[in-house]
Scaffold this motif. Structure first.
Motif, PDB file in Angstrom:
ATOM      1  N   LEU A   1       0.829  -1.205   0.000  1.00  0.00           N
ATOM      2  CA  LEU A   1       0.000   0.000   0.000  1.00  0.00           C
ATOM      3  C   LEU A   1       0.863   1.254   0.000  1.00  0.00           C
ATOM      4  N   LEU A   2       1.943   1.228   0.777  1.00  0.00           N
ATOM      5  CA  LEU A   2       2.821   2.391   0.827  1.00  0.00           C
ATOM      6  C   LEU A   2       3.477   2.632  -0.525  1.00  0.00           C
ATOM      7  N   LEU A   3       3.877   1.553  -1.189  1.00  0.00           N
ATOM      8  CA  LEU A   3       4.475   1.713  -2.518  1.00  0.00           C
ATOM      9  C   LEU A   3       3.471   2.293  -3.510  1.00  0.00           C
ATOM     10  N   ASP A   4       2.218   1.776  -3.476  1.00  0.00           N
ATOM     11  CA  ASP A   4       1.196   2.295  -4.378  1.00  0.00           C
ATOM     12  C   ASP A   4       0.877   3.757  -4.071  1.00  0.00           C
ATOM     13  N   LEU A   5       0.871   4.099  -2.789  1.00  0.00           N
ATOM     14  CA  LEU A   5       0.574   5.488  -2.414  1.00  0.00           C
ATOM     15  C   LEU A   5       1.679   6.415  -2.909  1.00  0.00           C
ATOM     16  N   ARG A   6       2.944   5.986  -2.759  1.00  0.00           N
ATOM     17  CA  ARG A   6       4.041   6.808  -3.273  1.00  0.00           C
ATOM     18  C   ARG A   6       3.949   6.961  -4.777  1.00  0.00           C
TER      19      ARG A   6
ATOM     20  N   GLU B   1       0.980   1.035 -17.919  1.00  0.00           N
ATOM     21  CA  GLU B   1       1.531   0.697 -16.601  1.00  0.00           C
ATOM     22  C   GLU B   1       0.716  -0.402 -15.934  1.00  0.00           C
ATOM     23  N   LEU B   2      -0.615  -0.272 -15.964  1.00  0.00           N
ATOM     24  CA  LEU B   2      -1.468  -1.282 -15.339  1.00  0.00           C
ATOM     25  C   LEU B   2      -1.361  -2.625 -16.053  1.00  0.00           C
ATOM     26  N   GLY B   3      -1.224  -2.596 -17.389  1.00  0.00           N
ATOM     27  CA  GLY B   3      -1.054  -3.835 -18.124  1.00  0.00           C
ATOM     28  C   GLY B   3       0.248  -4.531 -17.755  1.00  0.00           C
TER      29      GLY B   3
ATOM     30  N   GLY C   1      -2.141  -9.043  -8.758  1.00  0.00           N
ATOM     31  CA  GLY C   1      -3.514  -9.494  -8.734  1.00  0.00           C
ATOM     32  C   GLY C   1      -4.485  -8.364  -9.028  1.00  0.00           C
ATOM     33  N   ARG C   2      -5.751  -8.733  -9.193  1.00  0.00           N
ATOM     34  CA  ARG C   2      -6.762  -7.732  -9.506  1.00  0.00           C
ATOM     35  C   ARG C   2      -6.910  -6.732  -8.356  1.00  0.00           C
ATOM     36  N   LEU C   3      -6.756  -7.185  -7.116  1.00  0.00           N
ATOM     37  CA  LEU C   3      -6.853  -6.285  -5.983  1.00  0.00           C
ATOM     38  C   LEU C   3      -5.755  -5.239  -6.020  1.00  0.00           C
ATOM     39  N   ARG C   4      -4.530  -5.652  -6.395  1.00  0.00           N
ATOM     40  CA  ARG C   4      -3.418  -4.705  -6.458  1.00  0.00           C
ATOM     41  C   ARG C   4      -3.645  -3.693  -7.580  1.00  0.00           C
ATOM     42  N   VAL C   5      -4.140  -4.162  -8.726  1.00  0.00           N
ATOM     43  CA  VAL C   5      -4.439  -3.237  -9.826  1.00  0.00           C
ATOM     44  C   VAL C   5      -5.547  -2.274  -9.425  1.00  0.00           C
ATOM     45  N   ALA C   6      -6.594  -2.796  -8.769  1.00  0.00           N
ATOM     46  CA  ALA C   6      -7.706  -1.945  -8.344  1.00  0.00           C
ATOM     47  C   ALA C   6      -7.235  -0.899  -7.348  1.00  0.00           C
ATOM     48  N   ARG C   7      -6.388  -1.309  -6.413  1.00  0.00           N
ATOM     49  CA  ARG C   7      -5.903  -0.367  -5.417  1.00  0.00           C
ATOM     50  C   ARG C   7      -5.088   0.741  -6.061  1.00  0.00           C
ATOM     51  N   ALA C   8      -4.255   0.381  -7.004  1.00  0.00           N
ATOM     52  CA  ALA C   8      -3.441   1.389  -7.680  1.00  0.00           C
ATOM     53  C   ALA C   8      -4.314   2.391  -8.425  1.00  0.00           C
ATOM     54  N   ALA C   9      -5.436   1.913  -8.991  1.00  0.00           N
ATOM     55  CA  ALA C   9      -6.300   2.811  -9.767  1.00  0.00           C
ATOM     56  C   ALA C   9      -7.157   3.693  -8.885  1.00  0.00           C
ATOM     57  N   VAL C  10      -7.641   3.172  -7.758  1.00  0.00           N
ATOM     58  CA  VAL C  10      -8.594   3.912  -6.942  1.00  0.00           C
ATOM     59  C   VAL C  10      -7.925   4.881  -5.983  1.00  0.00           C
ATOM     60  N   LEU C  11      -6.629   4.727  -5.752  1.00  0.00           N
ATOM     61  CA  LEU C  11      -5.944   5.618  -4.819  1.00  0.00           C
ATOM     62  C   LEU C  11      -5.980   7.069  -5.280  1.00  0.00           C
ATOM     63  N   ASP C  12      -6.000   7.301  -6.588  1.00  0.00           N
ATOM     64  CA  ASP C  12      -6.109   8.680  -7.082  1.00  0.00           C
ATOM     65  C   ASP C  12      -7.358   9.353  -6.515  1.00  0.00           C
ATOM     66  N   ALA C  13      -8.500   8.664  -6.648  1.00  0.00           N
ATOM     67  CA  ALA C  13      -9.752   9.234  -6.158  1.00  0.00           C
ATOM     68  C   ALA C  13      -9.733   9.404  -4.644  1.00  0.00           C
ATOM     69  N   VAL C  14      -9.178   8.422  -3.930  1.00  0.00           N
ATOM     70  CA  VAL C  14      -9.157   8.497  -2.473  1.00  0.00           C
ATOM     71  C   VAL C  14      -8.290   9.658  -2.000  1.00  0.00           C
TER      72      VAL C  14
ATOM     73  N   PRO D   1     -13.515   4.756 -13.104  1.00  0.00           N
ATOM     74  CA  PRO D   1     -12.087   4.548 -13.360  1.00  0.00           C
ATOM     75  C   PRO D   1     -11.587   3.194 -12.846  1.00  0.00           C
ATOM     76  N   LEU D   2     -12.109   2.738 -11.710  1.00  0.00           N
ATOM     77  CA  LEU D   2     -11.714   1.433 -11.183  1.00  0.00           C
ATOM     78  C   LEU D   2     -12.139   0.311 -12.135  1.00  0.00           C
ATOM     79  N   THR D   3     -13.381   0.377 -12.601  1.00  0.00           N
ATOM     80  CA  THR D   3     -13.863  -0.647 -13.532  1.00  0.00           C
ATOM     81  C   THR D   3     -13.030  -0.664 -14.807  1.00  0.00           C
ATOM     82  N   ARG D   4     -12.714   0.509 -15.322  1.00  0.00           N
ATOM     83  CA  ARG D   4     -11.911   0.590 -16.547  1.00  0.00           C
ATOM     84  C   ARG D   4     -10.509   0.071 -16.315  1.00  0.00           C
ATOM     85  N   ALA D   5      -9.939   0.355 -15.127  1.00  0.00           N
ATOM     86  CA  ALA D   5      -8.584  -0.123 -14.844  1.00  0.00           C
ATOM     87  C   ALA D   5      -8.548  -1.639 -14.763  1.00  0.00           C
TER      88      ALA D   5
END
Length: 906
Positions: free
Chosen positions: A87-92, A390-392, A400-413, A473-477
């Motif tokens: 999570l910290l890596l994705d946030l950075r 990048e996501l591809g 995993g799908r959870l890691r991809v989803a987290r990376a995409a949704v962090l922008d909105a959060v 954006p999450l669904t598209r990612a």
């Protein structure tokens, strides 16, 4: 070590579980198991199998549980550490990416800060009105006791309680209420030397100060002896009046002031933290129960404190039962009157915040928040397009799908969280500014705390914004990263031309049209009510001087008013600073009973008085020349003249709409010569109708333009007793000044020379009074205009982002089209054709939504619907203009594409 042959064996499953849970080398697993077997055999021989099995199970749990928990802790710590690290890596990574897109950050955070700040601000206001603790001890036990009627005329206000009922209640509810106190608030004239001013004076029972925990800064509060018959008149100053009128003089206690002609000794000054029930400048003792007091004379606010442990339901039942029986025994009251006990919190909330308007305000703020969140979702879709490669790659490397989803949704959060924090800060600043700016208008009990409820609203707004902005954006990612080898070009095209972005943009436009239509309606209402010429009477450049004829702030006593009226007419007519004037006095002709109750008005020839729903309730007694000066045309007959004096046949003028109500079978002009009788108590007088006047609009703030039927009796011929039902009572001198308007001090000096026994209660310009009456519409218009401008800006940004994204994603396709000879019109249609169709459909849906909003919010404090076809056409044109302006820059960029350079870049 195994058990001896023939010895009893422990349960096999428990033994195996124990063997698996004790690790090798842990205190000698074989030795431990062997010892348990020996003990099990001995216990089996002494106490039997069941006792041995239970003992073995207990020993197994005691030995295995610590190792199991330790192993689980090691495993969990590892997973938590791994998750936190990821999570910290994705946030950075998210923060680095957002740092490269400052426009996205500024637009996203700024729009969400405004949207979240509005929601939080609305929550702060509603929390202060409905839920925040009141500033009095044990406020949850404070109860309002008031009269009630099932079909009462005064539906939207409290009729109050009579002094007689209050005296009965103080001894009727032992064990239900600890104490019952009362107050009565009104205006009074304060004279300090030569200066005269109008102040709010509250008559209270001395015990009310203790009930509300009022504290003196100087002197003392009111004492029970101050309310005894024959006691010396005293007063307690509010902290504000002490500052304004006495300059915080510490020696003010013991001084004397003149209040409505009565000298009163100042015995105390409230401290700044004391909170009376309502805004007040002075506290004076409530007089004892007057002789001849009636249950129908309702002018007190009665407050009680529940006894410990008594529920509000039981108190309400006791009050209703007692009041119903008490009022039923009074033949002078209309049937059906009772009383009720209502929590003070509920009564104050109703007086400070209309529920329909509160819902409308919340709806408006949520619309702005949703538009801001949808706008951010549109921008984040573009960012997902840029991050497709990048996501591809992440998915191809095993994410995993959870890691991809987290990376995409962090922008909105991240953006929603930042916007929520800034919005909370804006709310905090706005709250402090509002408390300072509107301190004079706010009731003393009102607070706007930033408490857990407000914080919950702020967190909820952030969560809603993050959910709305991040879902698509999450669904598209997830779709982008699902397949290996996803190419940025393909994915970007799919995002740019897919329906998701169009859906978001269309939703913004629909919500925006609803709000912009509401803004247009509010501005239309403000423009309508600002046209004071439609009221039907003269107003510009005039001045109102309210005169109290006698001490105590009442309308007058006995025959004292008639000589005063004559003196005023003669003196003001010769005043060098007055061009013209008119005298009048409010005449309340309704009844505070039920709708079916009889009014004081009985038309000649009818067997019964008129009902409350038909009578011209808010009427006037007017002096000679009133209609000519006021600019109210006489449609038939004549107005009130100098010859209409006491001793002459009593005359009256009725407005055209009053004539229709009183004589429904006659033409308005044909009622001249008819008569009616006014009866108040023992007083009775019959008036002949000598004229019919044009109707007037009584409420300037009403957009409907509904006129107010009125009866105008001759002031000199109206007995004093007929004004008994009028709560105001002052004489209104309306003048046209010669040159500049006179000050209140100048009018007080003039009146002191003409009629020393009278006093000037207030002096105000008529235009200022009218403007003050439409203050609510002005504020509503300004707020909605600001919200509409914000929403227009938000979806203009959304349109800009959509078109810019399409131009960037379709750059190669546009280059080929231009290289093959496409002209500018074809390029524009290729980029904006679909957008134009989207805007057209969204405008149609938004217009329908704006029309439907009227069904929900009709009659509310904030208009959202009631949009006329012309209004909707104007909104559509405004939206189209905003869309055209927003499309301009990206379309110009598309037209400037160099085909050769673009293809070389490919």
């Amino acid at each position: 070590m195994s058990a001896a042959p023939g010895s009893p064996k422990p349960p096999r499953r428990i033994e195996r579980l124990l063997a698996r849970r004790i690790p090798d080398g842990a205190a000698g697993r074989s030795s431990v198991l062997g010892d348990l077997h020996e003990e099990y055999g001995a216990l089996h021989a002494r106490r039997g199998r069941i006792a041995a099995d239970l003992w073995y199970l207990a020993q197994a749990l005691a030995l295995a549980l610590p190792w199991a928990l330790a192993a689980l802790g090691d495993s969990t710590r590892g997973r938590v550490s791994e998750a936190a690290s990821g999570l910290l890596l994705d946030l950075r990574s998210t923060l680095r990416g957002l740092r490269r897109h400052p426009t996205l950050v500024v637009v996203g955070v700024g729009s969400l800060a405004l949207g979240s700040g509005m929601v939080t601000g609305a929550a702060t206001l509603l929390n202060g009105a409905w839920f925040a603790p009141l500033p009095w001890p044990e406020a949850e036990r404070l109860i309002d006791l008031e009269d009630a009627h099932p079909t009462e005329v005064c539906r939207d206000c409290s009729p109050g309680t009579s002094h007689r009922a209050f005296a009965e209640w103080r001894t009727a509810f032992d064990g239900v209420f600890e104490r019952i106190e009362a107050s009565r608030r009104g205006t009074a004239t304060l004279r300090l030397g030569s200066a005269t001013s109008s102040v709010f004076a509250s008559e209270i029972t001395p015990g009310l100060g203790e009930l509300l925990a009022l504290r003196p800064q100087l002197g003392r509060l009111l004492a029970p002896d101050d309310a005894a018959p024959g006691a010396a008149p005293v007063a307690v100053l509010s902290h504000g009046l002490w500052q304004r009128a006495f300059g915080e003089d510490p020696g003010v206690v013991g001084r004397t002031l003149d209040l409505d002609g009565t000298p009163r000794t100042i015995v105390g000054v409230l401290d700044a933290q004391s909170r009376p029930l309502s805004r007040t400048d002075l506290l004076v003792p409530l007089p004892p129960l007057p002789a001849g007091a009636r249950f129908g004379d309702r002018d007190l606010w009665v407050l009680g404190r529940l006894a410990e442990g008594v529920p509000i339901g039981a108190a309400d039942e006791a009050v209703r039962a007692q009041a119903t029986a008490m009022y039923a025994a009074d033949a002078d009251l209309e049937p059906g009157w009772s009383a009720q006990a209502v929590p003070l919190r509920e009564v104050l909330a109703r007086s400070g915040a209309d529920p329909a308007a509160s819902v409308a305000v919340v709806a408006l703020c949520l619309i702005v928040l949703l538009v801001a969140a949808l706008n951010l979702a549109t921008l984040l879709l573009a960012r997902v397009t840029q991050r497709a490669h990048e996501l591809g790659v992440r998915a191809a490397l095993g994410a995993g799908r959870l890691r991809v989803a987290r990376a995409a949704v962090l922008d909105a959060v991240v953006l929603a969280g930042a916007g929520g924090l800034i919005g909370l800060g804006l709310t905090w600043i706005g709250r402090d500014l509002a408390m300072v700016t509107f301190a004079a208008e706010m009731p003393p009990w009102a607070t706007m705390p930033i408490d857990l409820r407000v914080l919950a609203a702020a967190i909820g707004s952030v969560a809603l914004a993050a959910l709305v902005a991040g879902m698509l954006p999450l669904t598209r990612a997830l779709a982008t990263g699902a397949g290996p080898g996803a190419s940025p070009g393909h994915s970007g095209s799919r995002v740019a031309h897919g329906p998701a972005r169009d859906l978001l943009l269309g939703a913004q436009i629909v919500l925006g049209i609803v709000l912009v239509a509401g803004c247009g309606n509010a501005l239309r209402t403000f423009r309508t009510v600002s046209d004071f010429d439609r009221l039907g009477y003269r107003w510009e450049g005039l001045q109102n001087v309210v005169i109290q004829p006698a001490a105590g702030g009442e309308a007058g006593a006995g025959e004292a008013v008639a000589p005063l009226v004559a003196s005023l007419e003669a003196a003001v007519g010769g005043h060098p600073g007055v061009v013209g004037h008119a005298l009048s006095r409010p005449l309340f002709l309704g009844s505070w009973g039920s709708e079916e109750a009889a009014s004081p008005v009985q038309v000649s020839g009818e067997a019964e008085p008129m009902g409350n729903t038909r009578v011209p309730r808010h009427s006037q007694a007017v002096g000679a020349g009133f209609f000519e000066f006021s600019g109210i045309p006489i449609l038939a007959g004549r107005g009130v003249e100098d010859s209409d004096v006491e001793g002459a046949p009593p005359v009256a003028v009725v407005s055209e709409d009053a004539a229709r109500a009183m004589w429904p079978d006659r033409a308005p002009g044909g009622v001249v010569g008819e008569s009616f009788t006014l009866t108040v108590g023992e007083a009775r007088r019959t008036f002949e109708v000598v004229g019919v006047s044009a109707p007037v609009i009584g409420r300037a703030w009403s957009e409907s333009g509904m006129t107010e039927p009125r009866i105008y009796t001759a002031l000199a011929q109206t007995p004093e007793a007929l004004f008994g039902g009028n709560p105001g009572g002052g004489l209104l001198l309306r003048v046209e000044p010669r040159g500049s308007a006179m000050s209140a001090e100048a009018w007080s000096d003039w009146l002191a020379a003409v009629a020393p026994e009278a006093s000037v209660s207030s002096v105000q310009g008529v235009d200022a009074l009218l403007r003050a009456s439409i203050q609510g519409q002005r504020i509503t218009g300004l707020v909605l205009t600001a919200l509409a401008a914000l929403v227009l800006g938000l979806f203009a940004i959304g349109i800009y982002g959509t078109v810019a994204c399409r131009v960037a994603a379709g750059r190669r396709e546009l280059s080929i089209r231009i290289a093959l000879g496409a002209d500018g019109g074809q390029v524009v249609r290729s980029v904006g054709g679909r957008l134009a169709r989207l805007v057209a459909v969204a405008v149609a849906v938004g217009a329908a939504a704006a029309w439907g909003a009227d069904r929900v919010f009709a009659g509310g404090g904030v208009p959202l619907g009631d949009a006329s076809p012309w209004m909707l056409a104007g909104v559509a044109a405004l939206v189209a203009a905003s869309a055209a302006l927003a499309c301009g820059p990206p379309l110009r960029a598309a037209l400037r594409i160099d085909p050769a350079g673009a293809l070389r870049g490919e």
